[in-house]
Structure formats: C-alpha cells, structure tokens
Design an enzyme around this catalytic site. Structure first.
Site, PDB file in Angstrom:
ATOM      1  N   SER A 575       0.897  -1.151  -0.015  1.00  0.00           N
ATOM      2  CA  SER A 575      -0.099  -0.078  -0.138  1.00  0.00           C
ATOM      3  C   SER A 575       0.914   1.298   0.127  1.00  0.00           C
ATOM      4  CB  SER A 575      -1.035   0.064   1.176  1.00  0.00           C
ATOM      5  OG  SER A 575      -1.701   1.187   1.267  1.00  0.00           O
ATOM      6  N   TYR A 588      -1.644  -0.300  10.615  1.00  0.00           N
ATOM      7  CA  TYR A 588      -2.040  -0.754   9.312  1.00  0.00           C
ATOM      8  C   TYR A 588      -0.443  -0.215   8.368  1.00  0.00           C
ATOM      9  CZ  TYR A 588      -3.891  -1.087   4.526  1.00  0.00           C
ATOM     10  OH  TYR A 588      -3.966  -1.471   3.094  1.00  0.00           O
TER      11      TYR A 588
END
Length: 697
Positions: A575, A588
C-alpha cells in the site's frame, strides 16, 4: 429405451424429435452424446458424419453433401463451426487422380476442391473414410473395448468370433485416402455387414438414420465389452496379478505433492509444463501389476493415444516408501532416469526419421508412473495434460482387454513414428494459436474471493495462467471459481495466519497443476484508528495476516520453486501507506511497510534462484475493494474530515492524474511485473494515479 451395461444410452427422443427436420443438427446431437461417454471415445478422438441432399448454388440441382467432423475437433463438443461440408461425388471422383500411398499428403490438399459449405472447418485426414462409404450416417469411434479387440493378437479371428459375418476387418494402415479405399473394398467383399474393425485403431459403424447409427455403435461396443468381460473372468488375474500394494489414499497424495514439483522441473528441461495427477482404481491396478514392466515399454496402439501420451511412459524405480524429504537426494535418483528416457526417445527419432521429417520434438516424457503412488502427466496446458492422462487410462483399458482376449500388441515403432512425425500433423501443430504470455505458468493468489485478489486472478488467467484462488471464505471462492472455464482454475480455503493451511493450499496447486510459478499475496484487511484506540488485537491481526502471512507464503513457495528449478515470481500487494505517513494509521501503515521491506530482503536473497520478488502499491482502491466494506472507510473518512460517500472523489482528486483506481489497475501492475518486466526484482510499482509523497525515488 435400451439397457446397456458397458456404455451410456443418452438418446433423448424428445430432443431428437425437435431436430428431426435438420439432419445436420441431429448428427451434431448424436456426436455430442457419443463423445460424452469416455468409454466410447476420448476427447478429440474419432469422427462422425452424415450425408444430406442440398441444392447446389451453382446449378440449382440437388446434390449429396457429406458433413463430417473437421480437423482437430472433438465430437463431444462439436458444433456447426467444427464440421466440413463436402460434395460427396467430388470426393469420390478423387479416386481418379489418386496416385497411391506416396500421394496421401497431396490428397488432403485436394479435399478443399470438394468443399460445398464455404464456412467449413478444414477437412481431416479421415474425410475419405466417411466419403467412400455409401451410408447416410457413420461413426468412427475409439472405444476401449474395440481397440482391445483391434490390438489383440489374432485380431481378425477374434472379430469373427464376436460378430461372426456381421463385421468386417481391415489390418492396420495409417489413416488417409488408401484406408478409405480399403474400407470400401471390405464392404464390397462383405455386403450386409454392420461395421468394420480397424486393426490397432478403432471402429466404423453406420446406419440409415442418425438413431440407427447411434444404436448400432452402442450395440457393437456392448458386444465387444461383454466378450472381454467373459474372457477376463475365465483368465482370472489381470495384468499378471498384483506385485505391490498401493499406499493409502492420503499417503499417495502426500507423496505426489512432494515429488511432483521435482518431476515438473525435469519435464520442463525444454519447455515449461503443466501437470496432472491420477490415482484411480484403473491406474493403480496397472501400475502395481506384475506385467507393468512388460507392457509399459511396448507403448500404445491407437494413434490417438500415442500422439498425446508419447510412444511409452517413464516408469520410476523409486520405492513407494521412499523418503522424499531430501529433494536433492531424490533429484539425483530421478535425473538419470530422465536422461535415459530422452536418449531413448532421440534414438527412436534418429532410427525412424526420413529426409523430410520435422525436427525432433521435446524428448521428455508425458506420462510418468510411480508404482504404489500414481500416474503423472505433463504437457503444455491443463487440458492437454488431463487429456493425455485420460488417453493413457484408455490405453490401460485396451491392454487389459487385449491381454484377456489373447495378448496385447502395439504398433511397430516405424508406424508410430510415421504418425507422430507426419508432415500433416506438423502442419496442424503450426496452425495452433500462439500461446498467451503466461501460458504454462501456475499462479496462487491469496484473498482471491473478491476485490483486488479476484481481479488479479482474472488478469493472470486471461493471459494464460492457471490460477489457484485462496481465501478464508469458501462461499466466495466457490462463486469466484465458477467464473472460469474448465481446466483454468481451482480453489483452496486458506487462512494465511496458519502454516498448515498455507501448506494445504500449495499442495492443492501441486496436485492440480504440478507446482507453482507465481505467488501473489493479496489477502488483507485494513484498520484505521488513532494510536490511543489501537488495540493489541488490532496490531496482531494486521501483523499476522499481512506480515507473518507473507513470510510463510514466501517460505513455502520458495521450497517448491527450488524443487522445480524454473525460477518464479512473488508479488506482495502492499500500500501507499507503507511509504507515506498519515494520521490514524499506525498499525496498518507499519504492517504495510514491513511487507515492502520484506520483499526487498527476499529479492536480495533469492536472486540466485531466479526468483523475483516485487511489490505493487495500490492507493485509494475504493470501488470493488473488500477492505472498504467495513470500518476502514469510516476511519479514513473521519481522518480526512469528509463523508464515506465523498471518499472516491477525494482519492481521485488528490492524485496527479486525477484518476479513480480500480482493482483491474492493480491486476495490470501485477501482470507487468510477472510478464513484461522480467528483469526486475526488489522493485515497488505504485498504482495510485501519482502520489508525489509516495514516490520511491
């Protein structure tokens, strides 16, 4: 309705009645139901025809037209586009210009001068076998029972014993115009017969109507099957009796999963291959028998068999209880066997070749037998290798039947070579479509039940790969798997936090396709919380799925890739958040950063094995992405001070290209790394529309 024991009666009177006014459609229906029973004929085997009266567009006169399966087709799936329509008289007039056996190849070209239907498929070499016989409906089939009769010693005598004077018999001859003349002569010499047995080849049957032809075929096959069963019962033991016992089913599958990547690597010395494993009762009875060593080297008899299986299999000398844990030790035992097989195949080629023979093809075995464990096949794609396995099972049935009748005979090597390396066969191969970029490769994708993972699997499959879908939700996997054609995909329920679950998924990939070449870690979830609200549970689940899951996926993948020795690709779907600092994202973002750096570390370690490790960094994949269905969307909207509904526009506006990013865009990024950027490793490909703060350089 008739009752049959050895074949399936599939004729539906209501369906047939609907087609009665179109004999070509009825012929296609007959073909399809014959091809649906693999005991009658296997995939691509045999051909069927019918003759109708049509109006000649050049003369307006009524003429007889023969409709016959075209070159390279399959009667089980035959459609109008797969048949050829020819003027019957013109085809028979070719007798006037036929110059003998040396003229066979030229005759195939002349079939095109007999074409009536301009949309015809290219006529096959079997076309004159149908055209020179007078019957309205004809079946040429390769039933196991009939080939057993055809391949038995004293085949002509056996034919008479089963059918008396109602069946003709012609000795083995390569298919072509002259064989058509032989069938014509056999009928002239034996008027009133119901069919003809072709020595070492198959069966011709016929009828005045499509139904009569169908019933004739089934009845003839039934009679041969009954005869063989009676002979088998009289003889007692099959294949000389059992020499060794099979391992239990679970142990067989475990052994197969251990050895199959090694076999795949060895079979792929010239071209990468896809695998198939079979251990059904028919296979195990043969490969565990006393007669295996005698029968296997003899090779197959029917041309359709050995064209797909090669002239003979490779029989491994490993013990069924062999410890396969030391891959290098097993490889040292296997390598000489493969070298010997290749040398023997080259000798077969050099002994039989002619001045105009095509160049030698891949000398590796297609069929590999491991007594006590099972049978492996390897070919260019899943359908081809599965069909090769099915054809060898047909060959096993033929050997069993022929041995029960008298004894099995195979084609002489020169006859086999002349079929395998026929210039017409070579021309057929040259007409095959170009292989897709990822053909011959196997990809395992985590999180493939939907969203980005499914889009990646779709792209890889569309570019030729076999795909193994994994996810924790079986219902999603079943739905996703149903979107692919047969022989393309399979699925395995896989929890990437469990090493045992990952192992089972890889074993599924190996048993279905022979191994794995591409692994894409797309499984994940997203949690967006401020630091003070982030719990240990939040932290651990992200680390377990994204980081530990990637570690275990890579560790087990590398063990398989090293066995194959063919290189490979590992792709991490990370990501932008692993590169860019942002609020409410500590757990995250940290996990994604760990994924990215792990990929770099693996790339540095695995380059010597030609295993490339790269990362694709998405950002803002809202439409179609599973992680946006939960609390993550609300968390990100809160972080940016907007509503959830405003997120797509927000993410599109903030990238340099002002583009919405879709799952398909991430899939294209993966494809570029595994198919185009083949000298790239340790790289990060951002698929985010251009985020300046995420630039890696």
């Amino acid at each position: 309705m008739k009752s049959f024991k050895y074949v399936d009666y599939l004729w539906d009177q209501d369906r047939a009645a609907q087609l009665e006014n179109n004999q070509v459609d009825l012929f296609l229906y007959r073909s399809n139901i014959l091809g649906a029973d693999l005991r009658i004929t296997n995939y691509g085997g045999g051909n069927t025809s019918c003759k109708t009266i049509e109006v000649d567009p050049l003369t307006n006169e009524e003429v007889e037209i023969m409709w016959v399966k075209g070159s390279g087709g399959d009667i089980g799936t035959l459609k109008r586009s797969g048949i050829a329509g020819l003027y019957t008289k013109r085809l028979r007039d070719l007798k006037n210009v036929y110059g003998g056996l040396n003229d066979e190849d030229r005759m195939v070209g002349l079939f095109n001068h007999c074409i009536y239907d301009l949309d015809s498929k290219a006529p096959s070499i079997d076309t004159p076998l149908h055209g020179l016989l007078p019957f309205a409906h004809i079946d040429h089939l390769h039933p196991d029972a009939l080939i057993a009769v055809a391949a038995a010693e004293d085949s002509e005598k056996v034919t008479k014993e089963i059918w008396g004077d109602t069946m003709g018999w012609v000795p083995w001859q390569r298919p072509g115009f002259d064989l058509g003349l032989q069938l014509e002569k056999c009928l002239e010499d034996n008027p009133g017969i119901r069919g003809i047995v072709l020595g070492s080849h198959g069966l011709f049957t016929w009828g005045d109507t499509s139904y009569e032809c169908y019933m004739n075929s089934l009845e003839v096959i039934e009679m041969a099957s009954e005869y063989i069963e009676q002979k088998s019962n009289q003889k007692g033991s099959v294949f000389g009796g059992q020499k060794i016992e099979s391992l239990p089913k679970v142990a067989r599958l475990e052994k197969a999963a251990q050895i199959m990547p090694l076999l795949r690597g060895l079979c792929s010395s010239e071209n990468r291959m896809i695998g198939h494993f079979s251990d059904n009762d028919v296979v195990m009875e043969f490969i565990n028998s006393n007669d295996l060593e005698r029968l296997a080297p003899m090779g197959t008899s029917c041309p359709d068999h050995f064209l797909r299986t090669k002239i003979q299999p490779l029989v491994l000398t490993l013990s069924k209880n062999e410890d396969l844990s030391d891959s290098n030790a097993i490889l040292k035992k296997l390598t000489p066997a493969f070298e010997a097989y290749r040398k023997e195949y080259a000798n077969y080629y050099n002994t039989c070749k002619k001045d105009n023979s095509p160049a030698i093809r891949d000398a590796n075995p297609v069929i590999i037998i491991y007594p006590g464990v099972g049978m492996f096949s390897f070919a260019k794609n899943k359908q081809t290798t599965r069909v090769a396995s099915e054809f060898y099972i047909n060959a096993i049935n033929v050997m069993r039947g022929a041995e029960a009748i008298t004894s099995y005979t195979s084609l002489p090597r020169q006859e086999a070579f002349d079929i395998e390396y026929w210039l017409l066969e070579e021309a057929k191969l040259s007409r095959m479509p170009k292989e897709l970029p990822l053909s011959r490769k196997v990809a395992l994708v985590t999180g493939a039940g939907g969203g980005i993972g499914k889009a990646i699997a779709d792209k890889l499959a569309a570019e030729g790969a076999n795909v193994v879908l994994t996810d924790i939700a079986e219902d999603r996997l079943i739905e996703a798997n149903a979107t692919y054609k047969s022989d393309v995909a399979t699925y395995a329920v896989c929890d990437v936090t469990s090493t045992a679950s990952i192992k089972a998924a890889y074993e599924k990939a190996i048993l279905e396709f022979g191994g794995v070449d591409i692994v894409v870690h797309s499984a994940g979830l997203a949690i967006s919380k401020p630091l003070e609200e982030t719990t240990d549970k939040d932290w651990n689940i992200l680390q377990d799925i994204l980081v530990k899951g990637q570690f275990n996926l890579a560790k087990q993948a590398v063990a398989i890739l090293r066995k194959q020795n063919l290189g490979g690709d590992f792709i991490s779907i990370a990501s932008k958040n692993g590169l860019v600092s942002g609020p409410n994202n500590v757990a995250y973002g940290t996990a994604k950063a760990a994924q990215q750096h792990m990929a770099r570390l693996l790339a540095a370690e695995l380059g010597g094995d030609k295993i490339r490790v790269n990362t694709v960094n998405p950002d803002g994949v809202i439409v179609g992405s599973k992680i946006w269905e939960g609390d993550w969307a609300e968390g990100r909207a809160k972080a940016y001070g907007i509503t959830v509904e405003e997120l797509p526009a927000h993410y599109a506006k903030r990238n340099l290209l002002n583009e919405i990013i879709y799952p398909e865009d991430i899939a294209n990024g993966v494809f570029s790394l595994v198919a185009i950027l083949n000298k790239t490793t340790g790289n990060i490909v951002n698929v985010d529309g251009g985020m300046a703060n995420a630039f890696v350089r």
